[in-house]
Design a protein around this motif. Structure first.
Motif, PDB file in Angstrom:
ATOM      1  N   VAL A   1     -18.229 -20.210  15.911  1.00  0.00           N
ATOM      2  CA  VAL A   1     -17.221 -19.648  16.791  1.00  0.00           C
ATOM      3  C   VAL A   1     -17.642 -18.222  17.121  1.00  0.00           C
ATOM      4  O   VAL A   1     -17.842 -17.415  16.215  1.00  0.00           O
ATOM      5  N   PRO A   2     -17.806 -17.893  18.377  1.00  0.00           N
ATOM      6  CA  PRO A   2     -18.269 -16.548  18.740  1.00  0.00           C
ATOM      7  C   PRO A   2     -17.398 -15.464  18.121  1.00  0.00           C
ATOM      8  O   PRO A   2     -16.167 -15.534  18.152  1.00  0.00           O
ATOM      9  N   GLY A   3     -18.050 -14.476  17.513  1.00  0.00           N
ATOM     10  CA  GLY A   3     -17.341 -13.353  16.930  1.00  0.00           C
ATOM     11  C   GLY A   3     -16.865 -13.584  15.521  1.00  0.00           C
ATOM     12  O   GLY A   3     -16.518 -12.652  14.812  1.00  0.00           O
ATOM     13  N   ARG A   4     -16.828 -14.820  15.082  1.00  0.00           N
ATOM     14  CA  ARG A   4     -16.352 -15.082  13.725  1.00  0.00           C
ATOM     15  C   ARG A   4     -17.385 -15.844  12.900  1.00  0.00           C
ATOM     16  O   ARG A   4     -17.630 -15.491  11.750  1.00  0.00           O
ATOM     17  N   VAL A   5     -17.945 -16.902  13.427  1.00  0.00           N
ATOM     18  CA  VAL A   5     -19.000 -17.634  12.730  1.00  0.00           C
ATOM     19  C   VAL A   5     -20.325 -17.239  13.357  1.00  0.00           C
ATOM     20  O   VAL A   5     -20.562 -17.494  14.537  1.00  0.00           O
ATOM     21  N   VAL A   6     -21.155 -16.589  12.561  1.00  0.00           N
ATOM     22  CA  VAL A   6     -22.380 -15.969  13.061  1.00  0.00           C
ATOM     23  C   VAL A   6     -23.573 -16.641  12.407  1.00  0.00           C
ATOM     24  O   VAL A   6     -23.563 -16.936  11.211  1.00  0.00           O
ATOM     25  N   ARG A   7     -24.610 -16.864  13.198  1.00  0.00           N
ATOM     26  CA  ARG A   7     -25.823 -17.502  12.689  1.00  0.00           C
ATOM     27  C   ARG A   7     -26.840 -16.449  12.272  1.00  0.00           C
ATOM     28  O   ARG A   7     -26.986 -15.411  12.915  1.00  0.00           O
ATOM     29  N   GLY A   8     -27.561 -16.749  11.193  1.00  0.00           N
ATOM     30  CA  GLY A   8     -28.618 -15.866  10.719  1.00  0.00           C
ATOM     31  C   GLY A   8     -29.842 -16.662  10.310  1.00  0.00           C
ATOM     32  O   GLY A   8     -29.733 -17.831   9.922  1.00  0.00           O
ATOM     33  N   VAL A   9     -31.004 -16.030  10.387  1.00  0.00           N
ATOM     34  CA  VAL A   9     -32.273 -16.657  10.022  1.00  0.00           C
ATOM     35  C   VAL A   9     -32.992 -15.736   9.046  1.00  0.00           C
ATOM     36  O   VAL A   9     -33.056 -14.516   9.261  1.00  0.00           O
ATOM     37  N   GLY A  10     -33.516 -16.296   7.968  1.00  0.00           N
ATOM     38  CA  GLY A  10     -34.230 -15.498   6.977  1.00  0.00           C
ATOM     39  C   GLY A  10     -35.482 -16.185   6.491  1.00  0.00           C
ATOM     40  O   GLY A  10     -35.556 -17.428   6.445  1.00  0.00           O
ATOM     41  N   PHE A  11     -36.480 -15.385   6.138  1.00  0.00           N
ATOM     42  CA  PHE A  11     -37.755 -15.897   5.640  1.00  0.00           C
ATOM     43  C   PHE A  11     -38.025 -15.327   4.257  1.00  0.00           C
ATOM     44  O   PHE A  11     -37.544 -14.243   3.900  1.00  0.00           O
ATOM     45  N   ALA A  12     -38.837 -16.048   3.501  1.00  0.00           N
ATOM     46  CA  ALA A  12     -39.317 -15.544   2.217  1.00  0.00           C
ATOM     47  C   ALA A  12     -40.628 -16.223   1.874  1.00  0.00           C
ATOM     48  O   ALA A  12     -40.795 -17.427   2.117  1.00  0.00           O
TER      49      ALA A  12
ATOM     50  N   ALA B   1     -31.670 -13.728   2.716  1.00  0.00           N
ATOM     51  CA  ALA B   1     -32.132 -13.009   3.906  1.00  0.00           C
ATOM     52  C   ALA B   1     -31.413 -13.491   5.156  1.00  0.00           C
ATOM     53  O   ALA B   1     -31.087 -12.696   6.052  1.00  0.00           O
ATOM     54  N   ALA B   2     -31.159 -14.793   5.233  1.00  0.00           N
ATOM     55  CA  ALA B   2     -30.470 -15.336   6.403  1.00  0.00           C
ATOM     56  C   ALA B   2     -29.025 -14.851   6.457  1.00  0.00           C
ATOM     57  O   ALA B   2     -28.507 -14.508   7.535  1.00  0.00           O
ATOM     58  N   VAL B   3     -28.345 -14.810   5.309  1.00  0.00           N
ATOM     59  CA  VAL B   3     -26.967 -14.306   5.284  1.00  0.00           C
ATOM     60  C   VAL B   3     -26.957 -12.818   5.639  1.00  0.00           C
ATOM     61  O   VAL B   3     -26.076 -12.334   6.360  1.00  0.00           O
ATOM     62  N   ARG B   4     -27.950 -12.107   5.147  1.00  0.00           N
ATOM     63  CA  ARG B   4     -28.076 -10.689   5.482  1.00  0.00           C
ATOM     64  C   ARG B   4     -28.279 -10.500   6.979  1.00  0.00           C
ATOM     65  O   ARG B   4     -27.700  -9.603   7.611  1.00  0.00           O
ATOM     66  N   ASP B   5     -29.091 -11.369   7.569  1.00  0.00           N
ATOM     67  CA  ASP B   5     -29.357 -11.294   9.010  1.00  0.00           C
ATOM     68  C   ASP B   5     -28.093 -11.572   9.814  1.00  0.00           C
ATOM     69  O   ASP B   5     -27.846 -10.944  10.853  1.00  0.00           O
ATOM     70  N   ALA B   6     -27.277 -12.491   9.328  1.00  0.00           N
ATOM     71  CA  ALA B   6     -26.047 -12.842  10.051  1.00  0.00           C
ATOM     72  C   ALA B   6     -24.985 -11.765   9.957  1.00  0.00           C
ATOM     73  O   ALA B   6     -24.239 -11.530  10.912  1.00  0.00           O
ATOM     74  N   THR B   7     -24.902 -11.086   8.802  1.00  0.00           N
ATOM     75  CA  THR B   7     -23.793 -10.178   8.550  1.00  0.00           C
ATOM     76  C   THR B   7     -24.146  -8.708   8.716  1.00  0.00           C
ATOM     77  O   THR B   7     -23.246  -7.882   8.905  1.00  0.00           O
ATOM     78  N   GLY B   8     -25.433  -8.379   8.584  1.00  0.00           N
ATOM     79  CA  GLY B   8     -25.826  -6.978   8.615  1.00  0.00           C
ATOM     80  C   GLY B   8     -25.553  -6.241   7.319  1.00  0.00           C
ATOM     81  O   GLY B   8     -25.779  -5.033   7.225  1.00  0.00           O
ATOM     82  N   ARG B   9     -25.098  -6.935   6.286  1.00  0.00           N
ATOM     83  CA  ARG B   9     -24.816  -6.297   5.004  1.00  0.00           C
ATOM     84  C   ARG B   9     -26.053  -6.319   4.112  1.00  0.00           C
ATOM     85  O   ARG B   9     -26.918  -7.186   4.246  1.00  0.00           O
ATOM     86  N   ALA B  10     -26.107  -5.390   3.164  1.00  0.00           N
ATOM     87  CA  ALA B  10     -27.286  -5.262   2.306  1.00  0.00           C
ATOM     88  C   ALA B  10     -27.451  -6.472   1.386  1.00  0.00           C
ATOM     89  O   ALA B  10     -28.553  -6.961   1.179  1.00  0.00           O
ATOM     90  N   LEU B  11     -26.375  -6.952   0.804  1.00  0.00           N
ATOM     91  CA  LEU B  11     -26.376  -8.158  -0.034  1.00  0.00           C
ATOM     92  C   LEU B  11     -27.513  -8.099  -1.056  1.00  0.00           C
ATOM     93  O   LEU B  11     -28.483  -8.852  -1.000  1.00  0.00           O
ATOM     94  N   ALA B  12     -27.343  -7.226  -2.031  1.00  0.00           N
ATOM     95  CA  ALA B  12     -28.398  -6.937  -2.995  1.00  0.00           C
ATOM     96  C   ALA B  12     -28.212  -7.675  -4.310  1.00  0.00           C
ATOM     97  O   ALA B  12     -28.855  -7.329  -5.297  1.00  0.00           O
ATOM     98  N   ARG B  13     -27.346  -8.697  -4.329  1.00  0.00           N
ATOM     99  CA  ARG B  13     -27.115  -9.433  -5.566  1.00  0.00           C
ATOM    100  C   ARG B  13     -27.045 -10.925  -5.304  1.00  0.00           C
ATOM    101  O   ARG B  13     -26.504 -11.356  -4.291  1.00  0.00           O
ATOM    102  N   LEU B  14     -27.621 -11.699  -6.236  1.00  0.00           N
ATOM    103  CA  LEU B  14     -27.492 -13.155  -6.218  1.00  0.00           C
ATOM    104  C   LEU B  14     -26.671 -13.593  -7.415  1.00  0.00           C
ATOM    105  O   LEU B  14     -26.850 -13.067  -8.521  1.00  0.00           O
ATOM    106  N   PRO B  15     -25.774 -14.597  -7.200  1.00  0.00           N
ATOM    107  CA  PRO B  15     -25.496 -15.256  -5.928  1.00  0.00           C
ATOM    108  C   PRO B  15     -24.664 -14.378  -4.998  1.00  0.00           C
ATOM    109  O   PRO B  15     -23.891 -13.534  -5.451  1.00  0.00           O
ATOM    110  N   VAL B  16     -24.826 -14.623  -3.700  1.00  0.00           N
ATOM    111  CA  VAL B  16     -24.012 -13.946  -2.695  1.00  0.00           C
ATOM    112  C   VAL B  16     -22.625 -14.576  -2.712  1.00  0.00           C
ATOM    113  O   VAL B  16     -22.487 -15.788  -2.551  1.00  0.00           O
ATOM    114  N   ARG B  17     -21.607 -13.752  -2.915  1.00  0.00           N
ATOM    115  CA  ARG B  17     -20.236 -14.236  -3.002  1.00  0.00           C
ATOM    116  C   ARG B  17     -19.473 -13.896  -1.715  1.00  0.00           C
ATOM    117  O   ARG B  17     -19.850 -12.967  -0.998  1.00  0.00           O
ATOM    118  N   PRO B  18     -18.383 -14.604  -1.433  1.00  0.00           N
ATOM    119  CA  PRO B  18     -17.581 -14.247  -0.255  1.00  0.00           C
ATOM    120  C   PRO B  18     -17.173 -12.777  -0.231  1.00  0.00           C
ATOM    121  O   PRO B  18     -17.179 -12.133   0.812  1.00  0.00           O
TER     122      PRO B  18
END
Length: 768
Positions: free
Chosen positions: A438-449, A737-754
């Motif tokens: 959904v535009p503006g709410r559900v955002v797609r991200g792509v990450g590589f490793a 990395a993909a979640v980071r790409d979608a949100t723009g947040r640093a997300l420096a911990r695993l697991p990534v939580r809501p």
């Protein structure tokens, strides 16, 4: 188990596959013997306490209870440990983690055993636990072990770092990263059965990853000579590292010898969470310096691993973390410190990836930071720095085998991205589940490793395997029997051994027999080593059999003026042109031909104490992942749309089984990235069931595209490269990395939580 048909490189059906799929396979928890008793364990409810008194009278008085044992009943060595002998068989004067075994008992029914365990009265003096690994090395810290709280410190110093300095870099990026505690979460909990023997010894049937090390430790604690303790592999329902340590092994044997009855022990899921070592939680501080063109100049890192109360595999994991700390990248100047410490948290030990998972999340997060700082494509910055054959890695070792990291990344980038559907009517959450952002709410991200890890044991450990191959006549036809003591834990080693024997001797019927502790050591089923090392042993033994067969055939042919024999093909001895010279059955009529071989891989050497340099690894493995995710940025929900993998395997021995390894490892990595974590509260385990410990289901795991590269390693049997661990090394970092790409947040911990996605960083739980 008997298999027919497939050679190396061909699809080989698993001989145990149908039984496992239909529920007919016998796991260790299915063991049964006439007159057997059931064992149970009394565990500490405290992470740190002094044992004041243990009263077993009430439990012993319960009808049906045959024995209650404490540390005083251990006749031999009271400590165990595969690497460091520091963990009590049963707690003596102190308990050091929540769930530590204090007493064991045997009863004639499992319900009676559980009731009796609740009647064992243990008086504790509760002591303050040390649960923060960052403070474990402080001068005033509580001592977990008498020798102090440092398990191992590995320093890596390359280039200018050996002189105590680092060069100037045009661009510097820094980050702090953390990974939580992941559980191996295997299908079948710890279980086995001990049967007293007429010679005063004991037979232990157990699900394990290393028969011989189990045997050595059990015999030492029972104070029995090795020949009176026989360890046999029972059906294994998954392992992933957690079966490298002892669990109920000694306990069941002690009870069987005391009661003179077979004793079965089978952990509940809660006990399993408490009763085995988990993945090391890590805290990592990284600094990367690079040129304006994106070439790495230096890497600096400080990494702390929480080893928990006992050493388990921590010394080796520390070395792996140090060796893999920079990743698959060329860096001339490296300064890395890796420390593993004791705490009163549950022990940490082996788990798939063995330390390389944590570091991959750290250095790949840094490569993304660097790409953003330089305004470069994330794949491009990785490709510019990727190692290749001839490159030097963090431990100063020259890669003398293929290292196609740039090609792995290029193939991933060339894969088409999944189509992004138009948003439907209805809720955004429903749209997320359907993969329709959904535009503006559900955002797609792509990450590589991309990542690397050693295959097999390292740092001078003499890693080998033993195999016996017999070529014989069975009902008038040639048959091969293969025997090793290698543990089949679900990875398909039984199938592979048959494929190798069939390839080398070209005989259709192959019988793979399971060895026990009385047969030569095959080492552990860990570190993606069995295909290489046990496969190498079976290959060498089969080649030796073939040589002897041809020699015998030449003797038979000499009288007829024929020969020389050049090979074995389709049940016959053939010449150099493939023409049949002699039926193989005639050669074997004189008796079976058998060879036993102890096969060693290339030697390695320990890391230098001061610099962490040394040829400590006999083979590195490489993989890369691309993740595509949809994120609901208002709810913090993540759906993985694609998780694609490209991996170099040297030689695909059994392609369908290999793809299964890639899929399974990737899914397990997805779990670490988004949901799997054991939570602790001041050292107490709060995650003791699959209700609380969330695992990926078929609804969470997307379809995966995989590409397999076969860049043969000339030093390895068939050119193969260990493959089982790498998918789990790189997939968590790619998803993050993909979640980071979608949100723009640093997300420096695993697991990534809501709450991380939503920017709500307060956590009620105290992660390990």
């Amino acid at each position: 188990m008997e298999g027919r048909g497939a050679r190396i490189g061909e699809a080989a059906p698993r001989p145990d596959g149908l039984l496992k799929a239909t529920g007919g396979f016998a796991y260790s928890s299915d063991l049964w013997a006439a007159g057997m008793l059931w064992g149970a364990t009394v565990r500490s409810p405290h992470p740190h306490a002094r044992i004041v008194r243990i009263d077993t009278a009430e439990a012993l008085a319960l009808p049906g209870v045959h024995a209650v044992l404490t540390h005083a009943d251990v006749p031999g060595r009271k400590l165990h440990g595969a690497m460091v002998v520091d963990q009590p068989v049963l707690a003596m004067d102190t308990v050091r983690f929540h769930g530590e075994p204090v007493a064991v008992l045997a009863a004639d029914h499992p319900a009676t055993a559980r009731r009796a365990a609740a009647l064992v009265r243990v008086v504790y003096e509760v002591l303050p636990p040390l649960t923060d690994p960052d403070s474990a090395l402080a001068p005033d810290a509580v001592r977990v072990q008498p020798q102090g709280n440092l398990v191992r410190h590995v320093r890596v110093r390359r280039g200018a770092a050996q002189r105590g300095e680092l060069p100037h870099a045009d661009v510097v990026v820094r980050g702090e990263y953390e990974t939580g505690v992941q559980d191996q979460a295997f299908l079948s909990p710890e279980s086995g059965m001990a049967v007293p023997a007429a010679d005063g010894g004991v037979d232990l049937h157990v699900a394990t990853q290393w028969i011989h090390v189990d045997h050595e430790q059990v015999a030492a604690s029972l104070a029995l000579p090795g020949e009176k303790v026989r360890v046999r592999l029972a059906g294994v329902g998954g392992a992933f590292g957690a079966r490298e340590d002892l669990s109920m092994h000694v306990h069941a044997c002690l009870l069987a010898l005391r009661t003179d009855r077979p004793v079965k022990m089978c952990y509940s899921r809660e006990e399993s969470f408490l009763g085995h070592a988990h993945r090391h939680p890590a805290r990592m501080t990284y600094e990367h310096g690079a040129t304006r063109e994106g070439k790495l100049v230096y890497v600096k890192a400080d990494i702390i691993l929480d080893g928990g109360a006992y050493a388990s595999s921590s010394p080796a994991v520390t070395g792996t973390v140090a060796t893999c700390s920079v990743g698959p990248y060329e860096v001339e100047h490296v300064r890395v410190d890796v420390r593993t410490v004791y705490t009163h948290n549950p022990p940490s030990g082996a788990m798939r990836g063995f330390g390389a998972v944590q570091t991959c999340f750290g250095y790949e997060s840094q490569m993304d930071r660097l790409a953003r700082a330089l305004d470069l494509d994330p794949v491009e910055v990785r490709t510019r720095n990727a190692v290749r054959q001839g490159s030097v890695v963090a431990n100063g070792q020259v890669l003398d085998h293929p290292a196609p990291v740039a090609e792995l990344l290029g193939r991933l980038r060339a894969m088409p991205l999944p189509r992004q559907e138009a948003a439907p009517s209805g809720s955004a959450t429903a749209a997320l589940c359907m993969g329709t952002p959904v535009p503006g709410r559900v955002v797609r991200g792509v990450g590589f490793a991309a990542g690397l890890k050693n295959v097999g044991f390292v740092e001078g450990f003499d890693d080998y395997s033993t195999a016996r191959v017999v070529l014989e006549l069975h009902e008038g036809l040639p048959r091969v029997r293969v025997r090793t003591a290698a543990a089949e834990v679900g990875q398909g080693l039984v199938t592979l051994q048959a494929q190798i024997a069939r390839t080398e001797l070209d005989v259709e019927t192959v019988l793979v027999e399971q060895g026990d502790s009385g047969f030569g050591d095959a080492g552990p089923t860990s570190s993606a080593r069995q295909s290489y090392v046990t496969g190498g042993a079976v290959k060498a033994a089969a080649e030796a059999v073939r040589t002897r067969v041809l020699r015998r055939a030449d003797e038979l042919l000499a009288g007829a003026g024929q020969g020389p024999a050049a090979g074995v093909s389709r049940g016959a001895v053939v010449d150099g042109n493939g023409a049949v010279l002699l039926d193989l059955a005639k050669v074997l009529a004189e008796g079976a031909v058998a060879e036993t071989v102890e096969w060693h891989h290339r030697p390695t050497r320990p890391l230098d104490d001061g610099t962490g340099q040394g040829d400590s690894v006999f083979q590195f493995a490489f993989s890369a992942h691309r993740a595509v995710v949809d994120v609901d940025v208002e709810l913090g929900l993540v759906r993985v749309v694609a998780l694609d993998c490209v991996q170099d395997v040297g030689r695909a021995m059994n392609p369908p089984a290999l793809r299964g390894q890639l899929h399974g490892g990737s899914a397990q990595g997805l779990g670490l990235a988004l949901m799997e974590e054991i939570l602790l509260e001041r050292g107490e385990v709060r995650t003791t069931s699959f209700t609380d410990y969330h695992l990926p289901t078929t609804a969470d795991v997307p379809r995966m595209r995989t590409e397999i590269l076969e860049c043969a390693d000339a030093h390895a049997p068939y050119g193969l490269r260990g493959a089982g661990e790498m998918p789990h090394v790189t997939s968590p970092a790619a998803v993050a990395a993909a979640v980071r790409d979608a949100t723009g947040r640093a997300l420096a911990r695993l697991p990534v939580r809501p709450e991380d996605i939503l920017g709500l960083h307060h956590r009620k739980e105290d992660p390990a």
